[in-house]
Design an enzyme around this catalytic site. Structure first.
Site, PDB file in Angstrom:
ATOM      1  N   LEU A 104     -17.265  13.685  -0.575  1.00  0.00           N
ATOM      2  CA  LEU A 104     -17.152  14.265   0.754  1.00  0.00           C
ATOM      3  C   LEU A 104     -17.170  15.792   0.742  1.00  0.00           C
ATOM      4  O   LEU A 104     -16.459  16.421  -0.039  1.00  0.00           O
ATOM      5  CB  LEU A 104     -15.843  13.780   1.384  1.00  0.00           C
ATOM      6  CG  LEU A 104     -15.638  14.212   2.838  1.00  0.00           C
ATOM      7  CD1 LEU A 104     -16.656  13.530   3.732  1.00  0.00           C
ATOM      8  CD2 LEU A 104     -14.230  13.863   3.278  1.00  0.00           C
ATOM      9  N   SER A 145      -7.959  10.347  11.307  1.00  0.00           N
ATOM     10  CA  SER A 145      -7.465   9.335  10.364  1.00  0.00           C
ATOM     11  C   SER A 145      -6.057   9.699   9.925  1.00  0.00           C
ATOM     12  O   SER A 145      -5.193   8.834   9.779  1.00  0.00           O
ATOM     13  CB  SER A 145      -8.377   9.219   9.145  1.00  0.00           C
ATOM     14  OG  SER A 145      -8.404  10.442   8.442  1.00  0.00           O
ATOM     15  N   GLN A 187     -17.956   4.203   9.700  1.00  0.00           N
ATOM     16  CA  GLN A 187     -18.459   5.575   9.846  1.00  0.00           C
ATOM     17  C   GLN A 187     -19.201   6.075   8.608  1.00  0.00           C
ATOM     18  O   GLN A 187     -18.691   5.972   7.496  1.00  0.00           O
ATOM     19  CB  GLN A 187     -17.283   6.509  10.120  1.00  0.00           C
ATOM     20  CG  GLN A 187     -17.693   7.961  10.278  1.00  0.00           C
ATOM     21  CD  GLN A 187     -16.552   8.790  10.844  1.00  0.00           C
ATOM     22  OE1 GLN A 187     -15.636   9.162  10.124  1.00  0.00           O
ATOM     23  NE2 GLN A 187     -16.591   9.054  12.135  1.00  0.00           N
ATOM     24  N   GLY A 232       0.837  -1.196   0.000  1.00  0.00           N
ATOM     25  CA  GLY A 232       0.000   0.000   0.000  1.00  0.00           C
ATOM     26  C   GLY A 232       0.870   1.243   0.000  1.00  0.00           C
ATOM     27  O   GLY A 232       1.831   1.341   0.768  1.00  0.00           O
ATOM     28  N   HIS A 243     -20.239   9.503   7.137  1.00  0.00           N
ATOM     29  CA  HIS A 243     -19.996  10.947   7.276  1.00  0.00           C
ATOM     30  C   HIS A 243     -21.289  11.665   6.909  1.00  0.00           C
ATOM     31  O   HIS A 243     -21.891  11.369   5.879  1.00  0.00           O
ATOM     32  CB  HIS A 243     -18.856  11.348   6.343  1.00  0.00           C
ATOM     33  CG  HIS A 243     -18.307  12.717   6.611  1.00  0.00           C
ATOM     34  ND1 HIS A 243     -19.059  13.859   6.465  1.00  0.00           N
ATOM     35  CD2 HIS A 243     -17.089  13.126   7.027  1.00  0.00           C
ATOM     36  CE1 HIS A 243     -18.313  14.914   6.780  1.00  0.00           C
ATOM     37  NE2 HIS A 243     -17.116  14.494   7.128  1.00  0.00           N
ATOM     38  N   GLY A 276      -0.739   7.185   2.804  1.00  0.00           N
ATOM     39  CA  GLY A 276      -0.023   7.844   3.892  1.00  0.00           C
ATOM     40  C   GLY A 276       0.650   6.874   4.845  1.00  0.00           C
ATOM     41  O   GLY A 276       1.834   7.034   5.176  1.00  0.00           O
ATOM     42  N   ARG A 285     -14.803   7.380  14.743  1.00  0.00           N
ATOM     43  CA  ARG A 285     -13.582   8.169  14.622  1.00  0.00           C
ATOM     44  C   ARG A 285     -13.901   9.659  14.609  1.00  0.00           C
ATOM     45  O   ARG A 285     -14.851  10.084  13.974  1.00  0.00           O
ATOM     46  CB  ARG A 285     -12.850   7.801  13.327  1.00  0.00           C
ATOM     47  CG  ARG A 285     -11.637   8.668  13.064  1.00  0.00           C
ATOM     48  CD  ARG A 285     -10.830   8.200  11.881  1.00  0.00           C
ATOM     49  NE  ARG A 285     -11.467   8.413  10.597  1.00  0.00           N
ATOM     50  CZ  ARG A 285     -11.598   9.599   9.994  1.00  0.00           C
ATOM     51  NH1 ARG A 285     -11.167  10.705  10.585  1.00  0.00           N
ATOM     52  NH2 ARG A 285     -12.170   9.701   8.801  1.00  0.00           N
ATOM     53  N   HIS A 325     -17.943   6.247   4.820  1.00  0.00           N
ATOM     54  CA  HIS A 325     -16.720   7.034   4.792  1.00  0.00           C
ATOM     55  C   HIS A 325     -15.490   6.325   5.330  1.00  0.00           C
ATOM     56  O   HIS A 325     -14.431   6.376   4.713  1.00  0.00           O
ATOM     57  CB  HIS A 325     -16.966   8.320   5.573  1.00  0.00           C
ATOM     58  CG  HIS A 325     -15.818   9.286   5.568  1.00  0.00           C
ATOM     59  ND1 HIS A 325     -15.300   9.775   4.396  1.00  0.00           N
ATOM     60  CD2 HIS A 325     -15.102   9.853   6.568  1.00  0.00           C
ATOM     61  CE1 HIS A 325     -14.297  10.609   4.675  1.00  0.00           C
ATOM     62  NE2 HIS A 325     -14.144  10.660   5.987  1.00  0.00           N
ATOM     63  N   PHE A 343     -13.019  21.453  14.592  1.00  0.00           N
ATOM     64  CA  PHE A 343     -13.484  20.254  13.901  1.00  0.00           C
ATOM     65  C   PHE A 343     -14.400  19.480  14.835  1.00  0.00           C
ATOM     66  O   PHE A 343     -14.335  19.644  16.050  1.00  0.00           O
ATOM     67  CB  PHE A 343     -12.282  19.393  13.498  1.00  0.00           C
ATOM     68  CG  PHE A 343     -12.261  19.046  12.037  1.00  0.00           C
ATOM     69  CD1 PHE A 343     -11.861  19.971  11.100  1.00  0.00           C
ATOM     70  CD2 PHE A 343     -12.656  17.788  11.604  1.00  0.00           C
ATOM     71  CE1 PHE A 343     -11.843  19.659   9.750  1.00  0.00           C
ATOM     72  CE2 PHE A 343     -12.637  17.457  10.246  1.00  0.00           C
ATOM     73  CZ  PHE A 343     -12.231  18.389   9.324  1.00  0.00           C
ATOM     74  N   GLU A 377     -15.964  18.410   7.097  1.00  0.00           N
ATOM     75  CA  GLU A 377     -16.449  19.008   8.329  1.00  0.00           C
ATOM     76  C   GLU A 377     -15.898  20.423   8.511  1.00  0.00           C
ATOM     77  O   GLU A 377     -16.460  21.217   9.256  1.00  0.00           O
ATOM     78  CB  GLU A 377     -15.892  18.143   9.464  1.00  0.00           C
ATOM     79  CG  GLU A 377     -16.784  17.886  10.602  1.00  0.00           C
ATOM     80  CD  GLU A 377     -16.276  16.636  11.311  1.00  0.00           C
ATOM     81  OE1 GLU A 377     -16.490  15.536  10.778  1.00  0.00           O
ATOM     82  OE2 GLU A 377     -15.675  16.767  12.378  1.00  0.00           O
ATOM     83  N   ARG A 414     -19.409  12.742  14.093  1.00  0.00           N
ATOM     84  CA  ARG A 414     -20.066  12.349  12.840  1.00  0.00           C
ATOM     85  C   ARG A 414     -21.207  11.364  13.043  1.00  0.00           C
ATOM     86  O   ARG A 414     -22.249  11.465  12.394  1.00  0.00           O
ATOM     87  CB  ARG A 414     -19.029  11.741  11.902  1.00  0.00           C
ATOM     88  CG  ARG A 414     -18.051  12.786  11.429  1.00  0.00           C
ATOM     89  CD  ARG A 414     -16.892  12.202  10.673  1.00  0.00           C
ATOM     90  NE  ARG A 414     -15.998  13.275  10.252  1.00  0.00           N
ATOM     91  CZ  ARG A 414     -14.842  13.086   9.642  1.00  0.00           C
ATOM     92  NH1 ARG A 414     -14.428  11.856   9.385  1.00  0.00           N
ATOM     93  NH2 ARG A 414     -14.099  14.107   9.290  1.00  0.00           N
TER      94      ARG A 414
END
Lengths: 236, 597
Positions: free
Chosen positions: B249, B417, B237, B13, B239, B16, B412, B370, B117, B252, B283
């Site tokens: 998306l 994330s 989740q 992968g 969103h 990030g 979350r 999400h 947030f 937020e 959320r």
């Protein structure tokens, strides 16, 4: 509405030369061209090969030619095209591997050649916190940070079509992003690279790149700023 | 052997978490990254609003507050030792990103800009706190770009457009990875002492989703088929603000900048559900409120959507009503120009896909699938743990959305994330390298590609009576209708039957394209198989959990039940059935209490 979708097809394991397949389909004017290609895969011909991932214009996978112009397939809607025939073809200037998939190797090689990373060996702030940068300094290069490396610009450039050793607009945009970053110390190296024969001087300001950019980056201007920095020896 | 490679550490992968792991592992160990996409295409790049860290650049903030907010946001299902570790590490992680060159937005005095947030609060006043460090509304893009740039600088080895299809395990230890090279169709064997799985989530099993096409749960499904349990898969989740019908998306941060949610009657309905922080509630709370409003007939035009209004008139009106101020104490007031500069990409999405300017018209939104809180169980070092005793499987690591540490528990918080993938990406990479240096290669099994070839053969030799595309459609609508924001015993039972039917029909699918070069039909059919495996695990785990907690809301069991359910689910995929077990939640400083906003 009904549209006629013409899709470039080429299977290197079967075909001597490319062909166009035509699909007549009922679509919503708000559908993305990517949605149409997904309908083809789901309901007509699952063997159609293309790259796609985020489907909303941020990952850069699905740059292709739609009615003769470069777009992200996920960022152009049927109604934007004002046409009932939609022709989808792979990017120009890069070798077609299969259907809409081209060889991105040379594109990423050009990108890597401009040292696309922060160069700064000075000590970090003693408190361990962030380097300071004013909002004005940050805004100086913000626009070129938006690049998603989709290749829509580079593959719309006549100079790149003529010679794929030309680093191309995307690589220059990414050089610009660092050259004008107040924290970076590698401008001189990058300007030297871009001053070579395959660098910025191949740009003939055709503006194709600016028109093709799905992120609305003023690429031709960014290239001009890099040219100016080379000529004046000053990064402003 | 042809197409054979040997590395100390293989990272699967290139998002990030994977890039962080690779960067840190490669400092001491021979490392390579296998990614089915070019790394810069990874879904980390779609993250918008920011990365949470208590830098306190604009007002007082502390990592302890971030920790408590995350624990509370998790509805007390997160493991508190791991959460505390993550929130403490977050501060340095953000500075590290800045030092790598990440172009954060800045405050007037040149520091990293921060914005409010959902669920992030000043623990004394209970009011929203500016904790989300951002780069306009493309923070994930900038993180992904910056990490990829650093990988180029550090000459990390990449196998781009290689689809990992199996993890080899022998005598209880990791031996390597089998992957297919998309451009040639050739199978490659990567022998490795340590493997880090960082393949992201699986939101593509739901009809309306913010997730990329690539989000098909490959890593989780691969290890599940090798007998490793998955943790807390019932927690996914939704969103609250996806673009109506498209699911794209809308961060937020739009509410952080003052945007307000309205129902069909023009009411600011979040006042009823979260009287203190209203539109900036967690959320799960907002998505549930939308569902309840819909059930009460308060959605817009009976069409199951709501309006997110970020026009300056609305923002300023409610900022005044809420008494919101800027850091210098002056009243919070905005212009259309300021809003556009804070959320340029959102503005662009609205113009492109809806034909509206969000500073003039409200945005139609609905909950969108999400983020996977559940995944491959790990401890806080990224080591995969395979039972209720937290036994480590030597050499196997997981990080990012595919992993379940668990720092997100049942829900979350926004921005966490990105914190998760930076912190645990780094530590899994460090740990993997450390382990590899002290370990020998585990001998490969006799026929290392056997299981992959078997899977491919099955897809090529089915009867052809069924079509993958149709099965995918039915899976997505089933999951969205019956395993969505609200769940019931009846709906989940029905979903289980439907998923079993789809799994049986999937065996009748035949991939028509027999080619080797970029056979996307074969790959995407295989990905659908992954989603079918994970849908089964998700639904079975959800059926069993007879309580409501975080993102798992049961109409028939509306209350949280700490006596019976304050525990993590572990689910083993065993053919067409799922075996369940449970393990305790780690509680250190914060005893569970009622969760209100």
């Amino acid at each position: 509405m009904q549209v006629k979708l013409r899709v470039f097809r080429f299977d290197p394991e079967k075909d001597q030369k490319p062909r166009y397949d035509t699909f007549i389909m009922n679509v919503d004017p708000n559908d993305r061209v990517l949605d149409l290609l997904e309908y083809v895969k789901a309901d007509f011909d699952p063997s159609l090969a293309l790259r796609r991932s985020c489907a909303h214009g941020v990952c850069g996978s699905d740059a292709m030619r739609v009615n003769g112009r470069n777009y992200l397939a996920c960022k152009v809607l049927v109604k934007n095209l004002n046409a009932d025939t939609i022709t989808v073809e792979p990017l120009l200037g890069l070798r077609v591997i299969k259907d809409l998939i081209v060889d991105m190797g040379p594109f990423f090689e050009n990108y890597r050649s401009v040292l696309p990373y922060l160069i700064n060996d000075e000590p970090l702030p003693a408190d361990g916190k962030e380097r300071l940068q004013t909002p004005e300094q940050q805004m100086r290069f913000e626009e070129t940070t938006k690049c998603i490396l989709c290749a829509a610009c580079t593959t719309s450039c006549p100079s790149f079509w003529a010679d794929d050793r030309y680093v191309g607009p995307a690589a220059i945009v990414n050089a610009h992003r660092f050259i004008f970053d107040s924290r970076d110390r590698g401008a001189e190296k990058r300007l030297n690279i871009l001053n070579e024969q395959i660098g910025v001087w191949r740009c003939r300001t055709a503006f194709n790149c600016t028109e093709a950019c799905p992120r609305d980056i003023h690429i031709t201007q960014a290239i001009a700023e890099v040219k100016k920095a080379i000529i004046t020896g000053k990064v402003e | 052997m042809e197409n054979f490679h040997q590395y100390d550490v293989i990272v699967v992968g290139g998002g990030g978490a994977g890039l962080m792991a690779a960067m840190y592992a490669s400092r001491t160990a021979k490392t390579a990254v296998i990614s089915k996409l070019y790394p810069v295409r990874s879904h980390t790049g779609a993250a918008q609003g920011g990365i949470g860290a208590a830098l306190g650049n604009l007002e007082e903030d502390r990592p302890e507050w971030h920790t408590f907010d995350t624990v509370k946001g998790s509805d007390y299902l997160g493991d508190q030792d791991a959460i505390e570790f993550m929130c403490n590490e977050a501060v340095q992680a953000v500075y590290d990103l800045e030092h790598m060159g990440l172009p954060f937005s800045r405050t007037a005095d040149g520091r990293i800009a921060q914005r409010p947030f959902g669920g992030h609060t000043n623990n004394v006043t209970g009011k929203p706190v500016r904790r989300s460090c951002y780069a306009a509304d493309r923070t994930g893009h900038m993180i992904l770009q910056t990490l990829y740039q650093q990988c180029i600088k550090n000459q990390i080895v990449f196998y781009d457009e290689f689809q990992a299809m199996d993890v080899l395990i022998r005598d209880g230890k990791v031996a390597g990875v089998v992957a297919v090279e998309l451009a040639t169709g050739e199978l490659h064997v990567f022998q490795a002492k340590a493997v880090v799985i960082a393949t992201g989530g699986h939101g593509r099993m739901w009809e309306i989703t913010s997730n990329a096409y690539a989000y098909t749960g490959d890593g989780a499904a691969i290890v599940a088929r090798r007998g490793i349990p998955l943790e807390d898969m019932e927690f996914f989740q939704f969103h609250p603000t996806g673009i109506y019908k498209l699911g794209i998306l809308i961060t937020e941060a739009v509410r952080g900048e003052g945007g307000i949610l309205f129902n069909g009657k023009g009411e600011r309905f979040m006042e009823k559900y979260a009287p203190r922080i209203k539109d900036l509630a967690s959320r799960d709370v907002v998505s549930r409120a939308m569902y309840l409003e819909t059930r009460a007939g308060n959605d817009v035009n009976g069409q199951r959507f709501f309006y997110l209004d970020v026009t300056p008139e609305t923002v300023n009106k409610y900022a005044e009503l809420d008494g919101r101020t800027r850091p210098d104490g002056t009243p919070y007031r905005v212009t259309a120009e300021e809003i556009r500069s804070k959320i340029p990409d959102i503005t662009d999405f609205c113009v492109t896909y809806l034909g509206i300017d969000p500073t003039r018209e409200p945005i139609p939104v609905q909950p969108t699938a999400h983020y996977a809180m559940g995944g491959i169980p790990t401890n806080k070092f990224g080591e995969v743990v395979i039972d209720s005793q937290n036994t480590v499987l030597p050499g196997l690591y997981a990080a990012g959305e595919v992993a379940c540490v668990s720092v997100h528990g049942a829900n979350r918080l926004g921005t966490n994330s990105l914190v998760d993938l930076i912190v645990f990406g780094k530590h899994s990479g460090l740990r993997a390298a450390e382990y590899a240096l002290g370990a020998d290669f585990t001998p490969l099994p006799d026929d290392p590609t056997g299981y992959v070839r078997e899977q491919i053969d099955r897809l090529r030799t089915g009867s052809g009576k069924e079509r993958a595309a149709q099965i995918g459609r039915e899976l997505r609508s089933t999951m969205f209708d019956l395993v969505g924001v609200f769940r019931t015993e009846e709906g989940l039972t029905q979903a289980m039957e439907k998923i079993q039917e789809l799994r049986a029909r999937f065996r009748e699918v035949r991939v028509a394209d027999s080619g080797k070069v970029f056979n996307m039909e074969l790959m995407q059919t295989w990905e659908l198989g992954n989603l079918l495996d994970l849908a089964l695990v998700t639904t079975r785990s959800a059926l069993e959990r007879r309580e409501s907690r975080g993102a798992h809301a049961r109409d028939d069991f509306p209350a949280r039940d700490d006596v019976n359910w304050l525990k993590h689910t572990l689910a083993w995929l065993e053919g067409d059935s799922v075996k369940l077990d449970y393990k305790p939640v780690v509680i250190t400083r914060y005893q569970p209490k009622e969760r209100t906003y």
